[in-house]
Scaffold this motif. Sequence first.
Motif, PDB file in Angstrom:
ATOM      1  N   GLU A  30       0.651  -0.678  -0.116  1.00 24.83           N
ATOM      2  CA  GLU A  30      -0.135  -0.199  -0.379  1.00 24.83           C
ATOM      3  C   GLU A  30       0.886   1.073  -0.125  1.00 24.83           C
ATOM      4  OE1 GLU A  30      -2.845   0.107   3.049  1.00 24.83           O
ATOM      5  OE2 GLU A  30      -3.894  -2.490   2.374  1.00 24.83           O
ATOM      6  N   GLU A  31       1.894   0.981   0.975  1.00 25.72           N
ATOM      7  CA  GLU A  31       3.126   2.334   0.786  1.00 25.72           C
ATOM      8  C   GLU A  31       3.676   2.763  -0.507  1.00 25.72           C
ATOM      9  OE1 GLU A  31       6.626   3.750   3.244  1.00 25.72           O
ATOM     10  OE2 GLU A  31       5.605   2.150   3.659  1.00 25.72           O
ATOM     11  N   SER A  32       4.396   1.469  -0.864  1.00 22.10           N
ATOM     12  CA  SER A  32       4.788   1.671  -2.079  1.00 22.10           C
ATOM     13  C   SER A  32       4.714   2.168  -3.719  1.00 22.10           C
ATOM     14  CB  SER A  32       5.667   0.538  -2.488  1.00 22.10           C
ATOM     15  OG  SER A  32       5.208  -0.809  -2.354  1.00 22.10           O
ATOM     16  N   ALA A  33       3.273   0.939  -3.601  1.00 18.42           N
ATOM     17  CA  ALA A  33       2.304   1.259  -4.852  1.00 18.42           C
ATOM     18  C   ALA A  33       2.990   2.405  -6.212  1.00 18.42           C
ATOM     19  CB  ALA A  33       0.987   0.585  -4.679  1.00 18.42           C
ATOM     20  N   GLN A  34       2.722   3.690  -5.236  1.00 18.54           N
ATOM     21  CA  GLN A  34       2.055   4.829  -5.818  1.00 18.54           C
ATOM     22  C   GLN A  34       3.713   4.750  -6.635  1.00 18.54           C
ATOM     23  OE1 GLN A  34      -1.426   4.975  -6.064  1.00 18.54           O
ATOM     24  NE2 GLN A  34       0.142   6.440  -7.766  1.00 18.54           N
ATOM     25  N   TRP A  35       4.836   5.052  -5.868  1.00 19.66           N
ATOM     26  CA  TRP A  35       6.158   5.684  -6.009  1.00 19.66           C
ATOM     27  C   TRP A  35       6.764   5.303  -6.977  1.00 19.66           C
ATOM     28  CZ3 TRP A  35       9.264   3.105  -3.234  1.00 19.66           C
ATOM     29  CH2 TRP A  35       9.321   2.343  -2.070  1.00 19.66           C
ATOM     30  N   LEU A  36       6.293   3.306  -6.956  1.00 19.35           N
ATOM     31  CA  LEU A  36       6.578   2.629  -7.860  1.00 19.35           C
ATOM     32  C   LEU A  36       6.811   3.251  -9.029  1.00 19.35           C
ATOM     33  CD1 LEU A  36       7.228  -0.663  -6.071  1.00 19.35           C
ATOM     34  CD2 LEU A  36       8.676   0.104  -6.530  1.00 19.35           C
ATOM     35  N   SER A  37       4.986   3.222  -9.762  1.00 19.90           N
ATOM     36  CA  SER A  37       4.493   3.643 -10.806  1.00 19.90           C
ATOM     37  C   SER A  37       4.772   4.532 -11.299  1.00 19.90           C
ATOM     38  CB  SER A  37       3.234   3.799 -10.870  1.00 19.90           C
ATOM     39  OG  SER A  37       2.779   4.850  -9.781  1.00 19.90           O
ATOM     40  N   ASN A  38       5.716   5.230 -10.576  1.00 19.21           N
ATOM     41  CA  ASN A  38       6.130   6.631 -11.549  1.00 19.21           C
ATOM     42  C   ASN A  38       7.868   6.133 -11.635  1.00 19.21           C
ATOM     43  OD1 ASN A  38       5.267   8.118 -11.103  1.00 19.21           O
ATOM     44  ND2 ASN A  38       5.537   8.599  -8.506  1.00 19.21           N
ATOM     45  N   VAL A  39       8.433   4.364 -11.592  1.00 19.61           N
ATOM     46  CA  VAL A  39       9.586   4.134 -12.294  1.00 19.61           C
ATOM     47  C   VAL A  39       9.028   3.455 -12.890  1.00 19.61           C
ATOM     48  CG1 VAL A  39      11.274   2.924 -12.331  1.00 19.61           C
ATOM     49  CG2 VAL A  39      11.062   4.833 -10.591  1.00 19.61           C
ATOM     50  N   ILE A  40       7.988   2.409 -12.463  1.00 16.74           N
ATOM     51  CA  ILE A  40       7.757   1.212 -13.567  1.00 16.74           C
ATOM     52  C   ILE A  40       6.775   1.353 -14.710  1.00 16.74           C
ATOM     53  CG2 ILE A  40       5.507  -0.407 -13.769  1.00 16.74           C
ATOM     54  CD1 ILE A  40       5.644  -1.109 -10.622  1.00 16.74           C
ATOM     55  N   PHE A  41       6.673   2.442 -15.136  1.00 16.75           N
ATOM     56  CA  PHE A  41       5.999   2.920 -16.579  1.00 16.75           C
ATOM     57  C   PHE A  41       6.088   4.074 -17.074  1.00 16.75           C
ATOM     58  CE2 PHE A  41       2.009   1.970 -14.122  1.00 16.75           C
ATOM     59  CZ  PHE A  41       1.574   0.295 -14.133  1.00 16.75           C
ATOM     60  N   SER A  42       8.108   4.592 -16.426  1.00 12.71           N
ATOM     61  CA  SER A  42       8.406   5.606 -17.135  1.00 12.71           C
ATOM     62  C   SER A  42       9.009   5.419 -18.807  1.00 12.71           C
ATOM     63  CB  SER A  42       9.358   5.399 -15.919  1.00 12.71           C
ATOM     64  OG  SER A  42      10.382   6.784 -16.618  1.00 12.71           O
ATOM     65  N   LYS A  43       9.068   6.309 -19.747  1.00  9.36           N
ATOM     66  CA  LYS A  43       9.957   5.575 -20.930  1.00  9.36           C
ATOM     67  C   LYS A  43      10.572   7.086 -19.744  1.00  9.36           C
ATOM     68  CE  LYS A  43       6.900   2.363 -22.698  1.00  9.36           C
ATOM     69  NZ  LYS A  43       5.985   2.287 -21.782  1.00  9.36           N
ATOM     70  N   GLN A  44      11.696   6.972 -21.180  1.00  4.81           N
ATOM     71  CA  GLN A  44      13.046   7.292 -21.915  1.00  4.81           C
ATOM     72  C   GLN A  44      12.697   8.040 -23.514  1.00  4.81           C
ATOM     73  OE1 GLN A  44      17.439   6.964 -21.742  1.00  4.81           O
ATOM     74  NE2 GLN A  44      18.020   8.744 -21.638  1.00  4.81           N
ATOM     75  N   ILE A  45      12.732   9.306 -23.168  1.00  2.00           N
ATOM     76  CA  ILE A  45      12.445  10.293 -25.005  1.00  2.00           C
ATOM     77  C   ILE A  45      13.821  10.527 -24.684  1.00  2.00           C
ATOM     78  CG2 ILE A  45      11.210  11.411 -26.258  1.00  2.00           C
ATOM     79  CD1 ILE A  45       8.886  10.884 -24.769  1.00  2.00           C
ATOM     80  N   ILE A  46      14.204  10.010 -26.463  1.00  2.00           N
ATOM     81  CA  ILE A  46      15.860  10.857 -26.653  1.00  2.00           C
ATOM     82  C   ILE A  46      15.265  11.376 -28.243  1.00  2.00           C
ATOM     83  CG2 ILE A  46      17.166  10.648 -26.760  1.00  2.00           C
ATOM     84  CD1 ILE A  46      17.839   7.365 -25.925  1.00  2.00           C
ATOM     85  N   CYS A  47      15.785  12.389 -27.993  1.00  5.26           N
ATOM     86  CA  CYS A  47      15.338  13.855 -28.931  1.00  5.26           C
ATOM     87  C   CYS A  47      16.345  14.158 -29.756  1.00  5.26           C
ATOM     88  CB  CYS A  47      13.225  14.758 -29.095  1.00  5.26           C
ATOM     89  SG  CYS A  47      14.360  16.145 -29.631  1.00  5.26           S
ATOM     90  N   LYS A  48      16.668  14.648 -30.636  1.00  2.48           N
ATOM     91  CA  LYS A  48      17.970  15.349 -31.702  1.00  2.48           C
ATOM     92  C   LYS A  48      17.891  16.771 -31.742  1.00  2.48           C
ATOM     93  CE  LYS A  48      20.894  11.931 -30.136  1.00  2.48           C
ATOM     94  NZ  LYS A  48      21.775  11.729 -29.360  1.00  2.48           N
ATOM     95  N   GLU A  49      16.143  17.380 -31.551  1.00  8.77           N
ATOM     96  CA  GLU A  49      15.900  17.811 -32.340  1.00  8.77           C
ATOM     97  C   GLU A  49      17.177  19.579 -31.975  1.00  8.77           C
ATOM     98  OE1 GLU A  49      14.361  19.109 -34.924  1.00  8.77           O
ATOM     99  OE2 GLU A  49      12.839  17.018 -35.431  1.00  8.77           O
ATOM    100  N   GLU A  50      17.692  20.455 -32.334  1.00  5.66           N
ATOM    101  CA  GLU A  50      17.765  21.119 -31.785  1.00  5.66           C
ATOM    102  C   GLU A  50      17.030  22.047 -30.926  1.00  5.66           C
ATOM    103  OE1 GLU A  50      21.020  21.219 -30.647  1.00  5.66           O
ATOM    104  OE2 GLU A  50      21.835  19.259 -31.782  1.00  5.66           O
ATOM    105  N   LYS A  51      15.872  23.075 -31.732  1.00  7.27           N
ATOM    106  CA  LYS A  51      15.056  24.020 -31.083  1.00  7.27           C
ATOM    107  C   LYS A  51      14.609  23.288 -29.795  1.00  7.27           C
ATOM    108  CE  LYS A  51      12.289  23.586 -35.112  1.00  7.27           C
ATOM    109  NZ  LYS A  51      11.503  24.680 -36.180  1.00  7.27           N
ATOM    110  N   ALA A  52      14.432  21.923 -30.101  1.00  6.08           N
ATOM    111  CA  ALA A  52      13.117  21.532 -28.657  1.00  6.08           C
ATOM    112  C   ALA A  52      13.801  21.854 -27.512  1.00  6.08           C
ATOM    113  CB  ALA A  52      13.066  20.503 -29.235  1.00  6.08           C
ATOM    114  N   VAL A  53      12.854  22.275 -26.382  1.00  3.97           N
ATOM    115  CA  VAL A  53      12.753  22.634 -25.025  1.00  3.97           C
ATOM    116  C   VAL A  53      11.685  21.924 -24.417  1.00  3.97           C
ATOM    117  CG1 VAL A  53      14.242  24.896 -25.497  1.00  3.97           C
ATOM    118  CG2 VAL A  53      11.335  24.359 -25.031  1.00  3.97           C
TER     119      VAL A  53
END
Length: 290
Positions: A48-71
Amino acid sequence: NKQSMKQVYQGYQKAIEEFALEQVRAGRIDKNLAVIYKEVLTPAMINEESAQWLSNVIFSKQIICKEEKAVRVIVRQYQLQQEQAVPLINHSAYVNIYGTEYSILLEDAKGNRFLPKEDIIIKPFMKIAPFLRKGMEYANDKLSYMLSYFDRKKIWQTYEEEDLPYLKKLMESEKISKEYEEEIRLQLIAYYYDNYRGDTLDEFLLNLSFERLERNIRGKLMELLVARGHYHKAYELVLAYGSENLSAAKLLSVICNRIREIEEEPDDFLIGMCRSVFLRGKYNDLVLHY
């Protein structure tokens, strides 16, 4: 070096797990931490304690973008009303994505949005499936787990009775999009039509909004209402939408119930229904007398 230094790894394993949980609890994630998380995080850690903050990692995806003007990266997920806007740092951003239907836009420093010219790389960190059922059971806010769980189920349409409370809870969320809410409604209808029984079906039918449903689906639900003995509700729907998609046998049951309710008081619409069902080859003494 885990395989070549097994004893060393085993000696530090507990400390590594504690470090990982500490970092997850603090909401930290990067490509280095992701290696540790993938190694040590397991469904057994969900409570019950860990389920919420674990979800921030379980569903996380890294997006890599090389567009120079994108912030910033803008992610719009079909299931959710609100979009996510996440800053790009060193051409990388970390976003929680719950399903397979989403779109990605980029934003420059002036707030102008544009489509990426080059392919964006999306890297998931974890194998999500093993965490979903337990996360749904323990998390106070179950939305992230439910979105991912039912996105995977949608492919095969393999809904089970134990899924129904979660589908209903999902429909009640103010965070999901209207389109997704309608999709869930249709999934529930399909399930109940194939597996109609019990009080849960009665509750669903009597509280369902019929306004935006397609005609053939509405007809199937009207048949279910009659099969469950909810003749008054079925008659209300006949008044509102007509009886074309209701079988003659079911319509006869609805008409007979209505005649008994009004104690044979003349009603032009009901007389018309009697004529209609008679022309379709279904009638009895009560209908003929009326």
